[in-house]
Write an enzyme that holds these catalytic residues in place. Structure first.
Site, PDB file in Angstrom:
ATOM      1  CG  ASP A 279       2.654  -1.025 -13.019  1.00 56.35           C
ATOM      2  OD1 ASP A 279       1.982  -0.941 -11.978  1.00 56.35           O
ATOM      3  OD2 ASP A 279       3.716  -1.673 -13.090  1.00 56.35           O
TER       4      ASP A 279
ATOM      5  CG  PHE B  93      10.004  -2.248 -10.445  1.00 58.59           C
ATOM      6  CD1 PHE B  93      11.157  -3.010 -10.323  1.00 58.59           C
ATOM      7  CD2 PHE B  93       8.881  -2.640  -9.726  1.00 58.59           C
ATOM      8  CE1 PHE B  93      11.190  -4.134  -9.497  1.00 58.59           C
ATOM      9  CE2 PHE B  93       8.907  -3.762  -8.894  1.00 58.59           C
ATOM     10  CZ  PHE B  93      10.075  -4.509  -8.792  1.00 58.59           C
TER      11      PHE B  93
ATOM     12  CE  LYS C 252       4.641  -1.239  -4.676  1.00 61.95           C
ATOM     13  NZ  LYS C 252       5.520  -1.844  -3.698  1.00 61.95           N
TER      14      LYS C 252
HETATM   15  C1  LIG Z   1       4.906   0.044 -10.419  1.00 59.02           C
HETATM   16  C2  LIG Z   1       5.016  -1.330  -9.879  1.00 59.02           C
HETATM   17  N1  LIG Z   1       4.580  -2.365 -10.592  1.00 59.02           N
HETATM   18  C3  LIG Z   1       4.644  -3.624 -10.139  1.00 59.02           C
HETATM   19  C4  LIG Z   1       5.198  -3.904  -8.910  1.00 59.02           C
HETATM   20  C5  LIG Z   1       5.269  -5.322  -8.440  1.00 59.02           C
HETATM   21  O1  LIG Z   1       4.367  -5.543  -7.439  1.00 59.02           O
HETATM   22  P1  LIG Z   1       4.518  -6.853  -6.499  1.00 59.02           P
HETATM   23  O2  LIG Z   1       5.782  -6.688  -5.735  1.00 59.02           O
HETATM   24  O3  LIG Z   1       3.292  -6.846  -5.651  1.00 59.02           O
HETATM   25  O4  LIG Z   1       4.563  -8.013  -7.423  1.00 59.02           O
HETATM   26  C6  LIG Z   1       5.675  -2.859  -8.118  1.00 59.02           C
HETATM   27  C7  LIG Z   1       6.284  -3.147  -6.800  1.00 59.02           C
HETATM   28  O5  LIG Z   1       7.031  -2.369  -6.250  1.00 59.02           O
HETATM   29  C8  LIG Z   1       5.603  -1.546  -8.618  1.00 59.02           C
HETATM   30  O6  LIG Z   1       6.061  -0.510  -7.900  1.00 59.02           O
END
Ligand SMILES: Cc1ncc(COP(=O)(O)O)c(C=O)c1O
Length: 392
Positions: free
Chosen positions: A217, A132, A246
Site C-alpha cells: 500500500d 492504515f 494521494k
Molecule cells: C497508507 C494509506 N492507505 C490508504 C489510505 C486511504 O486513502 P484515502 O483517504 O484516499 O481513501 C491512506 C490515507 O491516509 C494511507 O495513508
C-alpha cells in the site's frame, strides 16, 4: 466564522474557524488573508505543492476537451498514464480509482478472486498492527488501528494482524486460507514507522515460496514521497500488487491499483466505478508523473530530505524543555516523536504561528511538505518550530 454559515457541512473533523481560499506552492491562504507555510499538503497529497502550473494547465486543457466519457470507453490520458506507470514500476496493468481506500478495496478483492481461482478459495490476508489502509469497511478491517477495534462491528472477516518487522510472526500466521500479505512500506498514520528493507525482502521471499501475493500500500509512500518513485524500491523488491493514491493526482482525486499480468484475473463486472479513470483525473496524474520522472527531480527530493532531517535534528538539539525523544522517517515523510502526548498542543501552536503540521499520534508530529519545498521554506519551518512552538 464571520462570513460563512457552516451548519450544513457535516461535522466529521475538528476544523479551525477559518476557510482556506487559495494555495500556491508551499503556502495556503485563509479568508482573513493569513498565510500558512504548509508542511501538511493535504496529508501528502499535493506532491508538487498547491496549484502547480503543470497540473493546473493539464486539468484546464482537459476540462475544455472531455471530462468524462464513462469508464466504458478508453480515453487518452487514461491510456497515457497507465503506460507511463507501467514503464516506471515493473507492474503490467493499472486499474484507476478515486481514493486510496478504493484502490485498496480493489487489491483486497483481486487477492480474493485470485485465491478463489488459483488457491482453493484462500482468502485471508495477513496485515500489520497499527496499519492504515483507509476508511471503507474492508479497508478499516485490514487496518490495525487499535482505536478502530470496536468501531462499525462486525468487521469484515479474513484479516489477521501481526507485528511489523517480525517475519516469524508472519510465518506463524500463514495457513491454508492465506492468500496475501499486505503492508505499507512506511506506516504513515501509525507515526511514520518504516518496514525494514530486510523485512521487506524476507516477506518477498516467503510469499514467493509459499505462493502468496505481496501487496504494498503505497498510497502515502508512493510518487516520490520517500526519495524513490515507490518506497518498496529502497528494498529492491517487486511486489505483486501496489496501490497508489494521494500524490498520484497531485491534489486531484485519483488512485490506482497496479498489478502483474499473473495476478490480473478480474472478470468483467467484478470491479469498476462511475468515475474510474476519468480523463480529468488521469490528465492530472499524467502531469504529476511527467514532473517526477524529469532528470534530477528525485535527486532534488533527496537533497531536501536530508535538509529536513538535519533541521528536525536541530530542533531536537535546541529543544529547551526536552520534549523530543527522536526524529525518524524517510524522504519527505518525516516525524518527531515526543516523550509525552504533546503533539496536538504543539500542532495548535504551530497553526497560530502560521505553520501547518500534523499530529498523527498523541506523541508524534508528521512533516510531509511539497516535494518541491525550498531550502528557505525548510529554514523558516525550523525557525517557527524553535521560536513559536517548542520553546515558547
Ligand atoms: C497508507 C494509506 N492507505 C490508504 C489510505 C486511504 O486513502 P484515502 O483517504 O484516499 O481513501 C491512506 C490515507 O491516509 C494511507 O495513508
Amino acid at each position: 466564522m464571520t462570513q460563512w454559515n457552516v451548519d450544513a457541512v457535516m461535522n466529521i473533523a475538528e476544523r479551525p474557524d477559518i476557510v482556506m481560499v487559495a494555495g500556491e506552492g508551499s503556502w495556503l491562504t485563509d479568508n482573513q488573508g493569513k498565510r500558512y507555510l504548509d508542511f501538511l499538503q493535504g496529508w501528502a497529497v499535493n506532491c508538487l505543492g498547491h496549484s502547480h502550473p503543470a497540473i493546473v494547465e493539464a486539468i484546464s486543457e482537459q476540462a475544455g476537451k472531455l471530462i468524462n466519457p464513462s469508464p466504458a470507453f478508453y480515453n487518452e490520458p487514461m491510456i497515457a498514464l497507465s503506460q507511463l506507470l507501467v514503464k516506471h514500476s515493473g507492474f503490467d496493468q493499472v486499474f484507476f480509482a478515486n481514493s486510496g481506500a478504493e484502490a485498496n478495496e480493489g487489491a483486497i478483492k483481486l487477492a480474493r478472486k485470485w485465491g478463489s481461482k488459483y488457491k482453493n478459495g484462500a482468502y485471508e490476508i495477513i496485515c500489520f498492527e497499527r496499519a492504515f489502509h483507509g476508511r471503507t469497511l474492508a479497508t478499516m478491517s485490514a487496518s490495525g488501528k487499535p482505536e478502530w477495534a470496536e468501531l462499525f462491528t462486525p468487521k469484515l472477516a479474513g484479516f489477521k494482524h501481526v507485528p511489523l518487522n517480525d517475519i516469524n510472526a508472519v510465518l506463524a500466521a500463514i495457513n491454508k486460507n492465506t492468500v496475501a500479505v499486505m503492508l505499507e512500506p512506511v506506516q504513515g498514520e501509525a507515526g511514520v514507522i518504516a518496514a525494514d528493507p530486510l523485512f521487506l525482502r524476507q516477506l518477498r521471499e516467503v510469499t514467493k515460496k509459499q505462493d502468496l501475493l505481496l501487496i504494498v500500500d503505497e498510497v502515502q509512500t508512493g510518487m516520490g514521497r520517500t526519495g524513490q518513485l515507490f518506497a518498496h524500491q529502497h528494498a529492491d523488491i517487486q511486489p505483486d500488487m501496489m496501490t497508489l493514491g494521494k500524490g498520484l493526482g497531485g491534489g486531484f482525486p485519483l488512485s490506482a491499483l497496479l498489478v502483474t499480468d499473473q495476478v490480473a484475473c478480474f472478470d468483467f463486472g467484478d470491479q469498476g466505478g462511475t468515475f474510474n479513470g476519468n480523463p480529468l483525473a488521469t490528465a492530472a496524474g499524467l502531469a504529476v508523473l511527467t514532473e517526477l520522472i524529469r532528470p534530477g527531480f528525485m535527486d532534488a527530493v533527496n537533497e531536501k530530505s536530508q535538509q529536513l532531517s538535519r533541521s528536525l535534528k536541530t530542533l531536537q538539539q535546541h529543544d529547551r524543555y526536552g520534549l523530543i525523544k527522536s526524529v525518524r522517517g524517510q524522504g519527505l515523510l518525516q516525524a518527531i516523536c515526543f516523550h509525552r502526548p504533546v503533539a496536538k498542543e504543539l500542532m495548535k501552536r504551530a497553526f497560530q504561528a502560521g505553520l501547518l503540521i500534523n499530529a498523527t499520534q498523541a506523541d508524534v508530529i508528521r512533516f510531509m511538505p511539497s516535494l518541491l519545498i525550498s531550502e528557505d521554506e525548510i529554514g523558516l519551518m525550523e525557525d517557527i518550530m524553535l521560536q513559536q512552538v517548542l520553546n515558547r
